[in-house]
Design a protein around this motif. Structure first.
Motif, PDB file in Angstrom:
ATOM      1  N   LEU A   1       0.797  -1.226   0.000  1.00  0.00           N
ATOM      2  CA  LEU A   1       0.000   0.000   0.000  1.00  0.00           C
ATOM      3  C   LEU A   1       0.828   1.274   0.000  1.00  0.00           C
ATOM      4  O   LEU A   1       0.645   2.164   0.810  1.00  0.00           O
ATOM      5  CB  LEU A   1      -0.967  -0.017   1.185  1.00  0.00           C
ATOM      6  CG  LEU A   1      -1.820  -1.289   1.259  1.00  0.00           C
ATOM      7  CD1 LEU A   1      -2.643  -1.291   2.523  1.00  0.00           C
ATOM      8  CD2 LEU A   1      -2.691  -1.425   0.049  1.00  0.00           C
TER       9      LEU A   1
ATOM     10  N   GLU B   1     -12.421 -11.166  -1.673  1.00  0.00           N
ATOM     11  CA  GLU B   1     -12.907  -9.853  -1.243  1.00  0.00           C
ATOM     12  C   GLU B   1     -12.600  -9.578   0.228  1.00  0.00           C
ATOM     13  O   GLU B   1     -12.758  -8.450   0.688  1.00  0.00           O
ATOM     14  CB  GLU B   1     -14.409  -9.744  -1.494  1.00  0.00           C
ATOM     15  CG  GLU B   1     -14.772  -9.757  -2.976  1.00  0.00           C
ATOM     16  CD  GLU B   1     -16.263  -9.628  -3.202  1.00  0.00           C
ATOM     17  OE1 GLU B   1     -17.014  -9.516  -2.207  1.00  0.00           O
ATOM     18  OE2 GLU B   1     -16.680  -9.659  -4.368  1.00  0.00           O
TER      19      GLU B   1
ATOM     20  N   GLY C   1      -9.639  -9.727   1.377  1.00  0.00           N
ATOM     21  CA  GLY C   1      -8.303  -9.156   1.444  1.00  0.00           C
ATOM     22  C   GLY C   1      -7.207 -10.159   1.188  1.00  0.00           C
ATOM     23  O   GLY C   1      -7.298 -10.999   0.284  1.00  0.00           O
TER      24      GLY C   1
ATOM     25  N   ALA D   1      -6.727   3.196  -2.435  1.00  0.00           N
ATOM     26  CA  ALA D   1      -7.242   2.130  -1.569  1.00  0.00           C
ATOM     27  C   ALA D   1      -7.236   2.588  -0.124  1.00  0.00           C
ATOM     28  O   ALA D   1      -6.714   1.937   0.753  1.00  0.00           O
ATOM     29  CB  ALA D   1      -6.390   0.869  -1.723  1.00  0.00           C
TER      30      ALA D   1
ATOM     31  N   ASN E   1      -9.466   2.755   2.062  1.00  0.00           N
ATOM     32  CA  ASN E   1     -10.433   2.156   2.974  1.00  0.00           C
ATOM     33  C   ASN E   1      -9.928   0.823   3.517  1.00  0.00           C
ATOM     34  O   ASN E   1     -10.699   0.020   4.019  1.00  0.00           O
ATOM     35  CB  ASN E   1     -11.772   1.932   2.264  1.00  0.00           C
ATOM     36  CG  ASN E   1     -11.662   0.893   1.152  1.00  0.00           C
ATOM     37  OD1 ASN E   1     -10.598   0.743   0.548  1.00  0.00           O
ATOM     38  ND2 ASN E   1     -12.741   0.186   0.875  1.00  0.00           N
ATOM     39  N   LEU E   2      -8.627   0.580   3.418  1.00  0.00           N
ATOM     40  CA  LEU E   2      -8.072  -0.687   3.854  1.00  0.00           C
ATOM     41  C   LEU E   2      -7.519  -0.598   5.273  1.00  0.00           C
ATOM     42  O   LEU E   2      -7.121   0.461   5.745  1.00  0.00           O
ATOM     43  CB  LEU E   2      -6.975  -1.152   2.905  1.00  0.00           C
ATOM     44  CG  LEU E   2      -7.426  -1.503   1.483  1.00  0.00           C
ATOM     45  CD1 LEU E   2      -6.224  -1.900   0.642  1.00  0.00           C
ATOM     46  CD2 LEU E   2      -8.454  -2.624   1.494  1.00  0.00           C
TER      47      LEU E   2
ATOM     48  N   GLU F   1      -4.761   1.854  10.024  1.00  0.00           N
ATOM     49  CA  GLU F   1      -5.624   2.180   8.905  1.00  0.00           C
ATOM     50  C   GLU F   1      -4.841   2.943   7.860  1.00  0.00           C
ATOM     51  O   GLU F   1      -4.045   3.830   8.188  1.00  0.00           O
ATOM     52  CB  GLU F   1      -6.853   2.978   9.360  1.00  0.00           C
ATOM     53  CG  GLU F   1      -6.564   4.231  10.153  1.00  0.00           C
ATOM     54  CD  GLU F   1      -7.841   4.876  10.667  1.00  0.00           C
ATOM     55  OE1 GLU F   1      -8.927   4.328  10.436  1.00  0.00           O
ATOM     56  OE2 GLU F   1      -7.733   5.933  11.307  1.00  0.00           O
ATOM     57  N   THR F   2      -5.040   2.593   6.580  1.00  0.00           N
ATOM     58  CA  THR F   2      -4.207   3.173   5.530  1.00  0.00           C
ATOM     59  C   THR F   2      -4.627   4.578   5.139  1.00  0.00           C
ATOM     60  O   THR F   2      -3.892   5.256   4.419  1.00  0.00           O
ATOM     61  CB  THR F   2      -4.237   2.288   4.267  1.00  0.00           C
ATOM     62  OG1 THR F   2      -5.579   2.245   3.749  1.00  0.00           O
ATOM     63  CG2 THR F   2      -3.794   0.874   4.595  1.00  0.00           C
TER      64      THR F   2
ATOM     65  N   ARG G   1      -4.594  -7.956   5.616  1.00  0.00           N
ATOM     66  CA  ARG G   1      -5.010  -6.738   4.926  1.00  0.00           C
ATOM     67  C   ARG G   1      -6.450  -6.919   4.449  1.00  0.00           C
ATOM     68  O   ARG G   1      -6.759  -7.904   3.780  1.00  0.00           O
ATOM     69  CB  ARG G   1      -4.094  -6.485   3.726  1.00  0.00           C
ATOM     70  CG  ARG G   1      -4.349  -5.173   3.006  1.00  0.00           C
ATOM     71  CD  ARG G   1      -3.455  -5.070   1.792  1.00  0.00           C
ATOM     72  NE  ARG G   1      -3.856  -5.998   0.744  1.00  0.00           N
ATOM     73  CZ  ARG G   1      -3.111  -6.310  -0.320  1.00  0.00           C
ATOM     74  NH1 ARG G   1      -1.906  -5.810  -0.438  1.00  0.00           N
ATOM     75  NH2 ARG G   1      -3.550  -7.133  -1.237  1.00  0.00           N
ATOM     76  N   PHE G   2      -7.342  -5.987   4.800  1.00  0.00           N
ATOM     77  CA  PHE G   2      -8.757  -6.207   4.489  1.00  0.00           C
ATOM     78  C   PHE G   2      -9.494  -4.884   4.366  1.00  0.00           C
ATOM     79  O   PHE G   2      -9.050  -3.854   4.893  1.00  0.00           O
ATOM     80  CB  PHE G   2      -9.417  -7.064   5.578  1.00  0.00           C
ATOM     81  CG  PHE G   2      -9.371  -6.450   6.951  1.00  0.00           C
ATOM     82  CD1 PHE G   2     -10.427  -5.685   7.420  1.00  0.00           C
ATOM     83  CD2 PHE G   2      -8.274  -6.636   7.772  1.00  0.00           C
ATOM     84  CE1 PHE G   2     -10.397  -5.112   8.680  1.00  0.00           C
ATOM     85  CE2 PHE G   2      -8.224  -6.069   9.037  1.00  0.00           C
ATOM     86  CZ  PHE G   2      -9.295  -5.310   9.498  1.00  0.00           C
ATOM     87  N   PRO G   3     -10.647  -4.856   3.682  1.00  0.00           N
ATOM     88  CA  PRO G   3     -11.438  -3.634   3.558  1.00  0.00           C
ATOM     89  C   PRO G   3     -12.023  -3.207   4.898  1.00  0.00           C
ATOM     90  O   PRO G   3     -12.539  -4.035   5.654  1.00  0.00           O
ATOM     91  CB  PRO G   3     -12.559  -4.023   2.572  1.00  0.00           C
ATOM     92  CG  PRO G   3     -12.040  -5.218   1.853  1.00  0.00           C
ATOM     93  CD  PRO G   3     -11.195  -5.949   2.854  1.00  0.00           C
ATOM     94  N   ARG G   4     -11.944  -1.940   5.175  1.00  0.00           N
ATOM     95  CA  ARG G   4     -12.419  -1.389   6.444  1.00  0.00           C
ATOM     96  C   ARG G   4     -13.879  -1.727   6.713  1.00  0.00           C
ATOM     97  O   ARG G   4     -14.265  -2.013   7.854  1.00  0.00           O
ATOM     98  CB  ARG G   4     -12.218   0.129   6.423  1.00  0.00           C
ATOM     99  CG  ARG G   4     -12.592   0.863   7.709  1.00  0.00           C
ATOM    100  CD  ARG G   4     -12.503   2.363   7.515  1.00  0.00           C
ATOM    101  NE  ARG G   4     -12.859   3.090   8.710  1.00  0.00           N
ATOM    102  CZ  ARG G   4     -11.997   3.575   9.585  1.00  0.00           C
ATOM    103  NH1 ARG G   4     -10.715   3.420   9.388  1.00  0.00           N
ATOM    104  NH2 ARG G   4     -12.418   4.239  10.658  1.00  0.00           N
TER     105      ARG G   4
END
Length: 316
Positions: free
Chosen positions: A20, A41, A43, A68, A70-71, A102-103, A121-124
């Protein structure tokens, strides 16, 4: 599984492509390895070996420019020690300790010797916690001896080993299960935050929604926002403390976020900077340009040049 072996000169490229867009300066003889298991999906799960002193950081400008943003990253220290800093908090990780980042915000990681880590690593939006709880959970060390943390770290280690043998739907389910376990761990380490069921939380959400729906209104300022919701300015500040900000900062952030979206959208390429500023409720062009540069590290015109798709014809 994807495996990448690299030396110090290659680390920044690996970090940018898979970790990232973080910058990672190292000593010339640095060696490392990163292995990835994709979870659809949900992550990805990454096992890393850092062969020497390391500093990885993400600036506010990098966070603002990321597509990205929201990761989330949840890191378990497998061997060695490292320190992690975000939101004016620092966590020191020994073996078995976990930390969340949080990214979409600046952060930094440092280590002075060889380390090994496992990172989810995953979507928030997959983390079943409120925004306040997620932000408050960042950069807080998670005790490796805590039962919930032991369950999570053990699960992540085992999942990395078997993920390649799972079907795509099974990897997705397994990734979602890991995120649910992380939520369980975070509830033990996150400081107490106001309940989402109270009238104050409802009022706060109403005020935030009002901001989103009225960004173009130049008269929408803190006092007016409070007046429209029949509270004092002081009480408005108290409400916004629940999400770690002030009403004024929230208004400014949302206006600039909307401007950033418009500057990257070909549908608005025909609009000049003064029009973009007016569309988000900022009457003075110089005020808009100064605020945008403070927030994102570049002029709005520069942002447009970098992010507007090729073939569009922006106005100055």
């Amino acid at each position: 599984m994807q495996i990448f072996d690299f030396c110090g000169e290659e680390l920044e490229e690996v970090a940018g492509e898979f970790l990232l867009s973080r910058i990672a300066p190292t000593c010339p003889d640095f060696r490392g390895r990163v292995a990835f298991q994709e979870l659809g999906e949900a992550g990805a799960l990454c096992r890393s070996h850092w062969g020497g002193p390391l500093r990885i950081f993400r600036t506010d400008r990098m966070a603002a420019r990321a597509s990205a943003d929201n990761l989330m990253l949840f890191c378990v220290q497998v061997a060695g020690e490292s320190s992690h800093h975000q939101h004016d908090r620092s966590a020191r990780l020994a073996a078995g300790t976990g930390v969340l980042k949080e990214t979409r915000s600046a952060y930094e990681r440092r280590s002075s010797a060889e380390t090994r880590s496992l990172t989810l690593r995953f979507p928030r939006e997959l983390l079943p916690l409120r925004t306040t709880e997620i932000t408050e959970g960042c950069a807080r060390g998670m005790d490796p001896a805590a039962p919930a943390m032991r369950v999570l770290s053990g699960y992540l280690g085992r999942l990395f080993e078997v993920a390649e043998d799972l079907t795509a739907p099974q990897r997705l389910d397994a990734g979602c299960a890991a995120i649910d376990l992380l939520a369980m761990v975070l509830r033990d380490v996150t400081p107490s935050v106001p309940s989402g069921d109270g009238p104050g939380e409802v009022l706060l959400e109403m005020m935030r929604m009002h901001v989103q729906e009225n960004l173009a209104d130049p008269g929408l300022r803190v006092a007016e926002l409070a007046r429209r919701h029949h509270v004092s300015v002081r009480h408005a500040h108290t409400l916004f403390e629940r999400i770690g900000t002030t009403p004024g900062a929230y208004l400014r952030e949302q206006r600039l976020l909307e401007a950033r979206v418009m500057l990257s959208d070909p549908r608005y390429a025909h609009l000049g900077m003064r029009d973009i500023a007016a569309a988000v409720g900022i009457v003075n062009l110089r005020t808009f340009e100064r605020a945008f540069r403070r927030q994102y590290g570049m002029k709005p015109s520069s942002w447009r040049r970098e992010h507007l798709p090729t073939g569009s014809a922006p106005r100055p």
